[in-house]
Design an enzyme around this catalytic site. Structure first.
Site, mmCIF file in Angstrom:
data_model
loop_
_atom_site.group_PDB
_atom_site.id
_atom_site.type_symbol
_atom_site.label_atom_id
_atom_site.label_comp_id
_atom_site.label_asym_id
_atom_site.label_seq_id
_atom_site.Cartn_x
_atom_site.Cartn_y
_atom_site.Cartn_z
ATOM 1 N N ASP A 184 0.816 -1.211 0.000
ATOM 2 C CA ASP A 184 0.000 0.000 0.000
ATOM 3 C C ASP A 184 0.851 1.263 0.000
ATOM 4 O OD1 ASP A 184 -2.060 -1.814 0.176
ATOM 5 O OD2 ASP A 184 -3.206 -0.601 1.571
ATOM 6 N N ASP A 193 -1.322 -5.427 4.246
ATOM 7 C CA ASP A 193 -2.665 -4.934 4.520
ATOM 8 C C ASP A 193 -3.811 -5.803 4.018
ATOM 9 O OD1 ASP A 193 -0.795 -2.937 4.986
ATOM 10 O OD2 ASP A 193 -2.216 -1.351 4.617
ATOM 11 N N SER A 234 -4.998 4.857 5.569
ATOM 12 C CA SER A 234 -3.985 3.937 6.062
ATOM 13 C C SER A 234 -4.139 3.815 7.570
ATOM 14 C CB SER A 234 -2.600 4.479 5.729
ATOM 15 O OG SER A 234 -1.610 3.878 6.536
#
Length: 556
Positions: free
Chosen positions: A78, A120, A474
């Protein structure tokens, strides 16, 4: 065994011949076939060390009397995908990973799986696959990276790199110092150092009972992690022998345990999406009578104290959290202090109380539950006319002085447009940055807004301006940031009707998010609304057509 479908009987002679071509001996035709679904990648820091862990798992499987087969699944970083079109692929990759694992495991009739993950979307994707296939599975998360350091300053990926950009643009640090931070912030293999999404999901996997004790927090480059990988290989063979399957472990109670731990630790807001999606895969989604829904987060968020506070809302990293007792110490506090937290049995084949009975706990990091950092939870659900179906905020990352914030809207139809305004110093104290058409459908892909939120903080606006979006954040985001707004702009949500100059009120204490514009005006605006659309083909085109909203986990 399930693998008998490809290895037993005269009719399976061709199948055995093909298996022998891979190196399987005649003797091992009679043992459990165990897949190792590995997300190894040279592109992703959290995954560059997985080749070593694959070997340890394989050794464990063979030591326990199984036959191991390694196969690969994709992995997206990410951080590297952030701030450009590549981020549109991150969340959709979760379901792609689940599809890959399901396809290989079912096509080859594997008896069990070790799911080797770290970052993630990979960990929740593998949990979704485990729930779907429902054969014995164990998760090995590869662990966090070491803390960075430069000139005696402790660094993490967020504070050492992302937020450094804002500091440089504001003149706080020099270009020379920026380059020093860039080089020193991520010093090893592993998931980024704070309780961001990767480490949040690793911790919640351990809380649910789908990985062995200490797996979530043992450093990626440690010998302890190698031992856990070996022991996981041994344990999967035991799970196959006793028939312990994921749906024996991933239950309503274990998912509520995960929610409670998430609230108590102040994890990533992305966990909301993933827990809802895992629940759906396990057949206990919000369409079921006793399913897991956003209401579970809302109910529990009014009850749970935050007694652990880690980076990005504190300076304590995963390295220190592990040394302080890690997830086992958290479980000990919850088991003794929270009536809603249930004693359960996971892949370790022992009750939670047996695992945590002698758990060490450093009280300076993991407080007594009844002496928390704050009686507020780490995460919260906000409702209101902007988000009638809910939105999320990481309360632990908001300064208490900002729990009530009213500001002036500045609207943007993409992250890129918002970044141009931020970089051009167009965002000032008292503004509410509105980034829309970034939801699961409208993005498509529900991009993370780490770049603009980090720039806000880096410019010194973390407590002076807010940001709301139908996209997501995030786990490293901090500041007055509200995401997952439902309905999203692409579905005609109120966020699409906001205009520059409108007043927006965020009230964390009351859990509300409201546009201070009367209904009649909003109705007039709706008549003239022409939703902004991004034309997509290929994988993202298919995703946009099939994805549900964030309040249902962005499932497809």
């Amino acid at each position: 065994m399930r693998s008998d479908d490809i290895k037993k009987g005269i009719a399976k002679t061709p199948h055995r011949s093909l298996l022998m071509a891979t190196g399987v001996s005649k003797k091992n035709m009679n043992v459990p076939f165990i897949g190792i679904a590995s997300s190894f990648s040279d592109l992703v820091p959290g995954h560059i060390g997985l080749r070593d862990l694959e070997r340890q798992i394989e050794k464990g499987i063979h030591s326990a009397g199984g036959q191991a087969f390694i196969f690969g699944v994709p992995a997206v970083c990410d951080g590297i995908a952030m701030g450009h079109d590549g981020m549109r692929y991150s969340l959709p990759s979760r379901d792609l990973i689940a599809d890959c694992v399901e396809t290989v495991a079912n096509a080859h009739r594997l008896d069990g799986l070790v799911l080797l993950s770290n970052c993630d979307k990979i960990t929740p994707g593998m949990l979704i696959a485990a729930a779907r296939i429902n054969i014995p599975c164990i998760i090995v998360t590869a662990g966090p990276m070491l803390d960075g350091e430069s000139k005696c300053e402790k660094l993490t990926m967020i504070k050492g790199a992302f937020e450094a950009v804002g500091k440089y643009r504001s003149g706080v640090i020099t270009e020379e110092r920026l380059l020093e931070l860039e080089e020193a912030s991520c010093p090893s293999a592993g998931a980024c150092q704070g309780l961001y999404t990767a480490n949040t999901m690793a911790c919640l996997t351990e809380v649910m009972g789908m990985s062995l004790p200490h797996c979530a927090t043992a450093a990626a480059v440690s010998s302890e992690k190698r031992r856990i990988a070996f022991e996981s290989g041994m344990q999967i063979v035991e799970l196959v022998k006793c028939g312990k399957c994921p749906l024996d472990i991933i239950t309503r109670d274990s998912l509520r345990n995960a929610i409670i731990a998430d609230l108590g630790m102040g994890g990533s807001t992305n966990s909301f999406l993933h827990i809802l999606a895992i629940a759906n895969a396990a057949g206990i989604g919000d369409d079921k009578k006793d399913g897991i829904s956003l209401n579970d987060f809302e109910e529990l968020s009014h009850k749970i104290h935050q007694f652990v506070k880690l980076e990005p809302s504190n300076d304590i990293t995963m390295t220190q959290f592990h040394q302080a007792g890690g997830v086992c110490a958290v479980l000990k506090e919850l088991l003794h202090s929270v009536p809603e937290f249930k004693e359960l049995e996971g892949v370790a084949l022992t009750k939670t109380s047996n695992i945590v009975e002698n758990a060490y706990s450093d009280k300076s990091v993991i407080h007594d539950y009844n002496e928390p950092f704050t009686t507020k939870p780490g995460l919260g659900i906000l409702y209101g006319n902007i988000a009638p179906e809910g939105s999320v905020i990481k309360i632990s990352a908001v300064d208490e002085s900002c729990y009530e914030f009213t500001g002036t809207a500045k609207t943007f139809d993409s992250e890129e447009d918002a970044m141009k305004a931020l970089e051009g110093d167009k965002i000032k104290e008292g503004d509410v940055v509105v980034i829309r058409y970034e939801g699961p459908k409208g993005g498509p892909g529900m991009r993370e807004m780490l770049a603009p939120t980090s720039l806000l903080v880096g410019k010194g606006l973390g407590t002076k301006a807010a940001l709301i979006t139908d996209g997501r954040f995030s786990g490293g985001t901090r500041g007055i940031c509200v995401g997952h707004i439902c309905p999203e702009a692409a579905n005609g949500g109120t966020i699409a009707l906001i205009q520059d100059g409108d007043k927006i009120k965020i009230d964390i204490n009351k859990r509300t998010l409201d546009l201070m514009v009367d209904k009649k005006t909003l109705e007039e605006r709706r008549k003239n609304l022409k939703p902004y659309q991004i034309k997509q083909s290929g994988f993202l085109g298919k995703y946009a057509k099939t994805v549900c909203d964030a309040s249902h986990g962005a499932i497809v």
